[in-house]
Motif scaffolding. Structure first.
Motif, PDB file in Angstrom:
ATOM      1  N   ALA A 369      -9.371 -33.830  11.307  1.00 13.08           N
ATOM      2  CA  ALA A 369      -9.484 -34.106  12.740  1.00 13.08           C
ATOM      3  C   ALA A 369      -8.278 -34.910  13.207  1.00 13.08           C
ATOM      4  O   ALA A 369      -7.878 -35.877  12.562  1.00 13.08           O
ATOM      5  CB  ALA A 369     -10.774 -34.872  13.022  1.00 13.08           C
ATOM      6  N   GLY A 370      -7.679 -34.488  14.307  1.00 13.01           N
ATOM      7  CA  GLY A 370      -6.518 -35.186  14.844  1.00 13.01           C
ATOM      8  C   GLY A 370      -5.198 -34.720  14.279  1.00 13.01           C
ATOM      9  O   GLY A 370      -4.135 -35.107  14.766  1.00 13.01           O
ATOM     10  N   SER A 371      -5.213 -33.875  13.257  1.00 15.97           N
ATOM     11  CA  SER A 371      -3.980 -33.371  12.655  1.00 15.97           C
ATOM     12  C   SER A 371      -3.384 -32.269  13.522  1.00 15.97           C
ATOM     13  O   SER A 371      -4.043 -31.711  14.406  1.00 15.97           O
ATOM     14  CB  SER A 371      -4.255 -32.832  11.258  1.00 15.97           C
ATOM     15  OG  SER A 371      -5.036 -31.646  11.339  1.00 15.97           O
ATOM     16  N   GLY A 372      -2.122 -31.922  13.234  1.00 16.76           N
ATOM     17  CA  GLY A 372      -1.455 -30.872  13.982  1.00 16.76           C
ATOM     18  C   GLY A 372      -2.173 -29.540  13.943  1.00 16.76           C
ATOM     19  O   GLY A 372      -2.422 -28.934  14.990  1.00 16.76           O
ATOM     20  N   PRO A 373      -2.545 -29.027  12.755  1.00 19.19           N
ATOM     21  CA  PRO A 373      -3.240 -27.734  12.715  1.00 19.19           C
ATOM     22  C   PRO A 373      -4.544 -27.723  13.506  1.00 19.19           C
ATOM     23  O   PRO A 373      -4.859 -26.745  14.186  1.00 19.19           O
ATOM     24  CB  PRO A 373      -3.500 -27.539  11.214  1.00 19.19           C
ATOM     25  CG  PRO A 373      -2.391 -28.281  10.540  1.00 19.19           C
ATOM     26  CD  PRO A 373      -2.174 -29.493  11.404  1.00 19.19           C
ATOM     27  N   SER A 374      -5.306 -28.817  13.422  1.00 14.95           N
ATOM     28  CA  SER A 374      -6.561 -28.899  14.171  1.00 14.95           C
ATOM     29  C   SER A 374      -6.286 -28.867  15.677  1.00 14.95           C
ATOM     30  O   SER A 374      -6.991 -28.205  16.441  1.00 14.95           O
ATOM     31  CB  SER A 374      -7.323 -30.173  13.791  1.00 14.95           C
ATOM     32  OG  SER A 374      -8.483 -30.311  14.584  1.00 14.95           O
ATOM     33  N   LYS A 375      -5.242 -29.575  16.094  1.00 17.12           N
ATOM     34  CA  LYS A 375      -4.903 -29.602  17.527  1.00 17.12           C
ATOM     35  C   LYS A 375      -4.426 -28.237  18.013  1.00 17.12           C
ATOM     36  O   LYS A 375      -4.662 -27.867  19.161  1.00 17.12           O
ATOM     37  CB  LYS A 375      -3.835 -30.665  17.788  1.00 17.12           C
ATOM     38  CG  LYS A 375      -4.361 -32.096  17.703  1.00 17.12           C
ATOM     39  CD  LYS A 375      -3.259 -33.097  17.990  1.00 17.12           C
ATOM     40  CE  LYS A 375      -3.790 -34.527  17.982  1.00 17.12           C
ATOM     41  NZ  LYS A 375      -2.708 -35.521  18.227  1.00 17.12           N
ATOM     42  N   ILE A 376      -3.737 -27.509  17.137  1.00 11.82           N
ATOM     43  CA  ILE A 376      -3.283 -26.168  17.516  1.00 11.82           C
ATOM     44  C   ILE A 376      -4.485 -25.247  17.720  1.00 11.82           C
ATOM     45  O   ILE A 376      -4.551 -24.494  18.697  1.00 11.82           O
ATOM     46  CB  ILE A 376      -2.327 -25.592  16.448  1.00 11.82           C
ATOM     47  CG1 ILE A 376      -1.030 -26.412  16.420  1.00 11.82           C
ATOM     48  CG2 ILE A 376      -2.026 -24.124  16.731  1.00 11.82           C
ATOM     49  CD1 ILE A 376      -0.127 -26.104  15.241  1.00 11.82           C
ATOM     50  N   ARG A 377      -5.457 -25.313  16.793  1.00 10.84           N
ATOM     51  CA  ARG A 377      -6.677 -24.512  16.970  1.00 10.84           C
ATOM     52  C   ARG A 377      -7.411 -24.941  18.246  1.00 10.84           C
ATOM     53  O   ARG A 377      -7.920 -24.092  19.001  1.00 10.84           O
ATOM     54  CB  ARG A 377      -7.588 -24.674  15.741  1.00 10.84           C
ATOM     55  CG  ARG A 377      -7.040 -24.016  14.484  1.00 10.84           C
ATOM     56  CD  ARG A 377      -8.059 -24.022  13.353  1.00 10.84           C
ATOM     57  NE  ARG A 377      -8.310 -25.354  12.832  1.00 10.84           N
ATOM     58  CZ  ARG A 377      -7.656 -25.910  11.818  1.00 10.84           C
ATOM     59  NH1 ARG A 377      -6.669 -25.251  11.223  1.00 10.84           N
ATOM     60  NH2 ARG A 377      -7.969 -27.116  11.384  1.00 10.84           N
ATOM     61  N   GLN A 378      -7.481 -26.242  18.499  1.00  3.01           N
ATOM     62  CA  GLN A 378      -8.132 -26.758  19.704  1.00  3.01           C
ATOM     63  C   GLN A 378      -7.447 -26.217  20.958  1.00  3.01           C
ATOM     64  O   GLN A 378      -8.108 -25.805  21.926  1.00  3.01           O
ATOM     65  CB  GLN A 378      -8.099 -28.286  19.697  1.00  3.01           C
ATOM     66  CG  GLN A 378      -8.757 -28.920  20.918  1.00  3.01           C
ATOM     67  CD  GLN A 378      -8.751 -30.448  20.839  1.00  3.01           C
ATOM     68  OE1 GLN A 378      -8.274 -31.030  19.860  1.00  3.01           O
ATOM     69  NE2 GLN A 378      -9.253 -31.100  21.864  1.00  3.01           N
ATOM     70  N   TYR A 379      -6.119 -26.211  20.936  1.00  7.25           N
ATOM     71  CA  TYR A 379      -5.321 -25.723  22.077  1.00  7.25           C
ATOM     72  C   TYR A 379      -5.656 -24.264  22.385  1.00  7.25           C
ATOM     73  O   TYR A 379      -5.874 -23.886  23.546  1.00  7.25           O
ATOM     74  CB  TYR A 379      -3.846 -25.888  21.713  1.00  7.25           C
ATOM     75  CG  TYR A 379      -2.859 -25.274  22.659  1.00  7.25           C
ATOM     76  CD1 TYR A 379      -2.644 -25.795  23.933  1.00  7.25           C
ATOM     77  CD2 TYR A 379      -2.086 -24.177  22.257  1.00  7.25           C
ATOM     78  CE1 TYR A 379      -1.696 -25.227  24.790  1.00  7.25           C
ATOM     79  CE2 TYR A 379      -1.132 -23.617  23.099  1.00  7.25           C
ATOM     80  CZ  TYR A 379      -0.946 -24.150  24.367  1.00  7.25           C
ATOM     81  OH  TYR A 379      -0.007 -23.601  25.202  1.00  7.25           O
ATOM     82  N   LEU A 380      -5.743 -23.429  21.353  1.00  7.35           N
ATOM     83  CA  LEU A 380      -6.037 -22.016  21.555  1.00  7.35           C
ATOM     84  C   LEU A 380      -7.460 -21.788  22.047  1.00  7.35           C
ATOM     85  O   LEU A 380      -7.706 -21.004  22.967  1.00  7.35           O
ATOM     86  CB  LEU A 380      -5.822 -21.246  20.252  1.00  7.35           C
ATOM     87  CG  LEU A 380      -4.382 -20.956  19.826  1.00  7.35           C
ATOM     88  CD1 LEU A 380      -4.372 -20.305  18.444  1.00  7.35           C
ATOM     89  CD2 LEU A 380      -3.698 -20.056  20.832  1.00  7.35           C
TER      90      LEU A 380
END
Length: 602
Positions: A369-380
């Protein structure tokens, strides 16, 4: 679809024979080059010979025009020479392969004259491939004349009448594959076979409907591949769109970092008569050649498992630009840059654009949670752009057997897709190859592809099954979930620090947290945090509380869990009965053995 199937089957004996013939010319390089270096000669020579054979019918016209305009500045004369050649390239040298083989004593000077006669766009291709160094090595080893002789043979005729554009694309692609395998390329830098490319194309064009204006005037579409290799994805996408509308105006754009595959892509574009400036050389992550461009379609298989340390300073600077850059949502681990390509593709889509991009399994769940990959999935997902993810069968690629996925990103979802994401498990939707090619042991055949495309088109929960004539069951499973399903709040749960007498330690009237008892909980976004605490935590730890300042939203896609099917354990009574039967059988055999031994002893 049947036309797509025909295109896949179109590469016949002629193309395979030409490919084998061209590669066998490498025998002339033995000693001058190491086996893994043969491609340094074979690839550019194949391009040169293809250009040569395309230009033969108009050579006289080009020479006459060149002589007529000899006082004109080169940049102005180029347009006239292109028109005379009938292509976006030309050659003004008076040599041909036939004339070259007639003068072995002067082969080095004559061949260099021939190479220098090409137009600037061809010179760029050969420069990228560092072909002049390869020529020097052939001259030094005395191998150049034999190579010219081999390529000048009737069997090596690569004129458009003898080798179609589709076949030539396959020949180039397979030569690059052979060169890559002999050079021991990294596993992530693999090539994409046509069965997968056509699946991606069909997924992208599923539901494509022409407006009345488009039905009358024809469609106009732009297609982009950020890691284009030999540009075969762009070629196939153009074919697929022209199946929808034979008069379609399709412009393709691509960027590639490998000088050899770039050269082939640009050569392919020149032969097609397209704009060679649409093919750009460079590192997509650190040197974006299409800044500010947006496209109708993006189709790509970027490298995965490859680090981006070399590009880090530029990528990180662009990340700091936020929405103004390509990487604002987040950065993945420096050990794998595939999700950077994903973000680049999203940035390059029009508001109505669609993308099909291949990723490995780590993009589904890697990162806390809060990492770059998680944020990218969140963005999409929170922008409602992630439309579907399709798991491909293992062993689908030439150079890797790992699990891979096609992500379908749609900037403007159909109404029935809004707020939802479809997962398709096509891992069992394949037919085995009779003969493997490297790591590729399976094919997504016509039947398989049509089943996957049907599942995507219908967009609901379903298991699709087909039995082949060989008795194999082909299975494709579809699950459609609400987007919120993939998100959760990662909360920090605190417990009070206690004094020796069991009372809570307070600071400014509030309990102090006992760090040794700190815990975390992943709470689905669909559930209220307080409600979750009431049900799952407080009954066992009544004094616990959530530190709201530490709560982080995270997204992951539990693909395996979604398709997990529980298989009940065999009842204990059944197991006991089987053991009893087995024991009885064993005792009978032992008894018979003892009786036999006793008889033998007597």
């Amino acid at each position: 679809m049947t036309q797509s199937n025909a295109k896949i089957a179109e590469v016949g004996t002629n193309a395979r024979e030409k490919e084998a013939l061209i590669w066998n010319i490498a025998n002339s390089l033995f000693g001058a080059f190491k086996p893994h270096e043969y491609g340094l000669v074979i690839l550019p020579m194949a391009i040169i010979k293809r250009f040569h054979d395309c230009l033969l019918p108009t050579l006289d016209a080009v020479w006459q025009q060149d002589e007529k305009l000899k006082t004109m500045p080169a940049e102005l004369k180029a347009g006239f020479l292109k028109r005379a050649s009938g292509y976006e390239f030309y050659n003004t040298s008076r040599f041909t392969f036939t004339k070259l083989q007639a003068d072995p004593e002067n082969i080095a000077d004559n061949f260099r004259d021939y190479i220098n006669g090409f137009s600037e766009n061809v010179q760029d291709i050969l420069t990228r491939m560092n072909f002049s160094a390869a020529v020097d090595r052939m001259v030094e080893a005395g191998a150049l004349y034999q190579v010219i002789l081999d390529f000048a043979s009737d069997k090596a005729d690569m004129s458009p009448e003898k080798v179609s554009t589709v076949d030539m694309g396959y020949i180039f692609e397979n030569l690059v594959q052979r060169f890559s395998e002999s050079y021991d390329e990294e596993a992530g830098a693999h090539f994409t076979s046509r069965d997968i490319i056509y699946l991606m194309c069909d997924l992208l064009t599923t539901g494509e409907e022409l407006t009345p204006e488009e039905q009358q005037d024809g469609i106009h579409r732009t297609v982009y591949d950020m890691a284009m290799g030999t540009s075969q994805m762009l070629t196939c996408m153009e074919e697929r769109l022209k199946m929808l509308d034979s008069n379609a105006d399709i412009s393709t754009f691509g960027q590639e970092i490998n000088p050899f595959t770039f050269g082939i892509a640009k050569a392919d574009m020149l032969i097609h008569g397209g704009d060679p400036d649409n093919m750009q050389f460079g590192d997509t992550l650190s040197d974006d050649k299409f800044k500010g461009y947006q496209f109708d379609y993006c189709i790509s298989n970027p490298p995965f498992g490859i680090d981006w340390k070399r590009e880090a300073s530029i990528v990180e600077a662009e990340y700091k630009k936020g929405d103004a850059g390509r990487f604002g949502p987040g950065l993945p681990s420096k050990s794998d840059g595939q999700m950077l390509f994903l973000l680049n593709g999203v940035k390059k889509l029009k508001d109505t654009g669609r993308m099909a991009i291949i990723q490995n399994g780590s993009s589904l769940f890697t990162g806390d949670a809060g990492s770059g990959p998680s944020k990218i999935r969140q963005y999409l997902i929170e922008n409602d752009w992630l439309d579907a993810i399709i798991q491909l069968p293992n062993d689908s690629f030439y150079n890797t057997g790992i699990a891979t996925y096609i992500w379908i990103v749609t900037k403007e979802k159909p109404a029935e897709h809004i707020g939802r994401v479809q997962l398709i498990d096509a891992s069992q939707c394949y037919e085995p190859r009779r003969k493997s090619i490297g790591s590729k042991r399976v094919d997504i055949t016509d039947v398989c592809r049509e089943l996957i495309v049907r599942a995507y088109g219908e967009y609901h929960d379903e298991t699709y099954t087909i039995q082949t004539t060989e008795g194999q069951r082909i299975i494709c499973k579809s699950k459609v979930l609400d987007s919120v399903t993939f998100g959760y709040n990662k909360v920090v749960v605190e417990s009070p620090l206690l004094n020796e007498d069991g009372t809570k330690v307070l600071k400014r009237g509030k309990p102090v947290a006992d760090v040794s008892k700190r815990d975390t909980e992943n709470i689905p976004l669909s559930m209220d945090i307080d409600e979750y605490m009431e049900q799952e935590v407080l009954p066992y730890n009544p004094e616990a509380w959530v530190d709201a300042s530490k709560t982080k939203v995270s997204y992951e896609i539990p693909f395996t869990r979604v398709f997990y099917e529980y298989k009940p354990i065999e009842p204990a009574d059944d197991i006991a009965r089987r053991i009893e039967v087995h024991e009885h059988s064993l005792m009978q055999k032992l008894k018979a053995l003892f009786e036999e031994n006793n008889r033998d002893g007597m």
